[in-house]
Design a protein around this motif. Structure first.
Motif, PDB file in Angstrom:
ATOM      1  N   ASN A   1       1.255   9.966  -2.585  1.00 29.88           N
ATOM      2  CA  ASN A   1       0.104  10.359  -1.767  1.00 29.88           C
ATOM      3  C   ASN A   1       0.527  10.339  -0.305  1.00 29.88           C
ATOM      4  N   GLU A   2       1.032  11.464   0.190  1.00 25.65           N
ATOM      5  CA  GLU A   2       1.626  11.520   1.527  1.00 25.65           C
ATOM      6  C   GLU A   2       0.677  11.075   2.638  1.00 25.65           C
ATOM      7  N   PRO A   3      -0.572  11.548   2.683  1.00 25.48           N
ATOM      8  CA  PRO A   3      -1.466  11.096   3.760  1.00 25.48           C
ATOM      9  C   PRO A   3      -1.686   9.588   3.753  1.00 25.48           C
ATOM     10  N   SER A   4      -1.805   9.014   2.555  1.00 22.55           N
ATOM     11  CA  SER A   4      -2.017   7.570   2.443  1.00 22.55           C
ATOM     12  C   SER A   4      -0.793   6.801   2.923  1.00 22.55           C
ATOM     13  N   VAL A   5       0.392   7.272   2.547  1.00 23.98           N
ATOM     14  CA  VAL A   5       1.631   6.616   2.966  1.00 23.98           C
ATOM     15  C   VAL A   5       1.796   6.703   4.481  1.00 23.98           C
TER      16      VAL A   5
ATOM     17  N   ASP B   1      -0.539   7.000   6.727  1.00 23.14           N
ATOM     18  CA  ASP B   1      -1.527   6.136   7.378  1.00 23.14           C
ATOM     19  C   ASP B   1      -1.078   4.682   7.337  1.00 23.14           C
ATOM     20  N   ALA B   2      -0.588   4.238   6.185  1.00 26.07           N
ATOM     21  CA  ALA B   2      -0.117   2.859   6.069  1.00 26.07           C
ATOM     22  C   ALA B   2       1.107   2.631   6.956  1.00 26.07           C
TER      23      ALA B   2
ATOM     24  N   GLU C   1       0.834  -1.207   0.000  1.00 26.05           N
ATOM     25  CA  GLU C   1       0.000   0.000   0.000  1.00 26.05           C
ATOM     26  C   GLU C   1       0.868   1.256   0.000  1.00 26.05           C
ATOM     27  N   MET C   2       1.939   1.229   0.773  1.00 22.48           N
ATOM     28  CA  MET C   2       2.857   2.375   0.805  1.00 22.48           C
ATOM     29  C   MET C   2       3.545   2.564  -0.546  1.00 22.48           C
TER      30      MET C   2
ATOM     31  N   ASP D   1       1.344   4.000  -4.025  1.00 19.50           N
ATOM     32  CA  ASP D   1       1.115   5.418  -4.310  1.00 19.50           C
ATOM     33  C   ASP D   1       1.960   6.246  -3.352  1.00 19.50           C
ATOM     34  N   ASP D   2       3.285   6.181  -3.542  1.00 21.31           N
ATOM     35  CA  ASP D   2       4.181   6.870  -2.608  1.00 21.31           C
ATOM     36  C   ASP D   2       4.143   8.387  -2.755  1.00 21.31           C
TER      37      ASP D   2
END
Length: 256
Positions: free
Chosen positions: A134-138, A140-141, A127-128, A131-132
């Motif tokens: 996408n800072e918020p997504s990274v 969170d993961a 997941e990280m 889409d590295d």
């Protein structure tokens, strides 16, 4: 000058505000460099850095690009006193605590982790990496990755401690400010540093897992040092690089 007591950066910040109020540094004057302050107060440069950020957040000093840190021109007398500079935990202390607790947590997890928990960590790394940008997504993961390791220890107290340390990233104003600076500098969790942790867990190797986690979190410290570097030091580095390039060009001419 030697500073004693808990939360060293607060003691340094308080001492500097007292010196400002006593007239040692007048409004508009430039503070000494980070190295000089570290020598004067007998503390590390990261401690000075946290103290400077705390003072800047409170409005006692301001950073001027390419020049350094200056005492602000506002009146401090009758305003917030030095003893009000309580910003709780700084990012360096927080990460040091994470090195201690998460290093041991991952070693314990290596002994008891299940195939299902390993699969969960695999998914989080994917997941990280997916889409590295996408800072918020990274982020969170990354958060869930570390909590999953704490959960794999099978010890609820350890999981609670790790969760609390992560919460301090947001709940401690000083830590939150420092991590925000790192974020503005384009620093995000390094996916590749998580893979050795996972490999060690797969091998059920506590020693390798501990070392991999510690290397990862020491990388966080390095990132914070880079992101929070004082303006004067940035200028000094730029000047050194300019001189180095000039010398390199001259040497190249001489060897032609």
């Amino acid at each position: 000058m030697k500073i004693t007591g808990n939360k060293l950066y607060q003691r340094v910040a308080a001492s500097i505000t007292e010196a400002i109020e006593a007239g040692r540094w007048s409004p508009g004057s430039r503070l000494p460099g980070e190295r000089d302050l570290a020598e004067e107060y007998k503390v590390s440069r990261p401690t000075i850095r946290e103290a400077m950020i705390a003072l800047e957040m409170k409005g006692w000093i301001e950073a001027r690009h390419g020049s350094g840190l200056y005492v602000t021109k506002r009146e401090h007398g009758g305003g917030e006193r030095a003893d009000s500079l309580n910003f709780d935990v700084g990012a360096f202390d927080l990460t040091e605590a994470r090195i201690l607790f998460e290093g041991e947590a991952v070693a314990l997890a290596a002994v008891s982790i299940t195939d299902e928990q390993i699969a969960e960590l695999e998914e989080l790394i994917a997941e990280m990496a997916a889409d590295d940008s996408n800072e918020p997504s990274v982020m969170d993961a990354d958060h869930r990755f570390h909590l999953a390791i704490a959960n794999a220890t099978g010890n609820a107290a350890i999981r609670s401690v790790v969760e609390y340390l992560w919460e301090l990233r947001v709940n401690s104003p000083l830590a939150a400010n420092m991590f925000a600076r790192a974020k503005r500098g384009g620093i995000t969790p390094r996916v590749e540093e998580h893979r050795p942790i996972l490999d060690a867990l797969k091998a059920h190797d506590p020693h390798a897992a501990r070392n991999a986690m510690r290397r990862h979190l020491r990388g966080v410290v390095d990132d914070l040092l880079e992101a929070t570097e004082l303006e004067a030091m940035e200028r000094a580095r730029s000047e050194i690089e300019t001189r180095r390039d000039s010398v390199a060009r001259r040497l190249k001419i001489g060897s032609a």
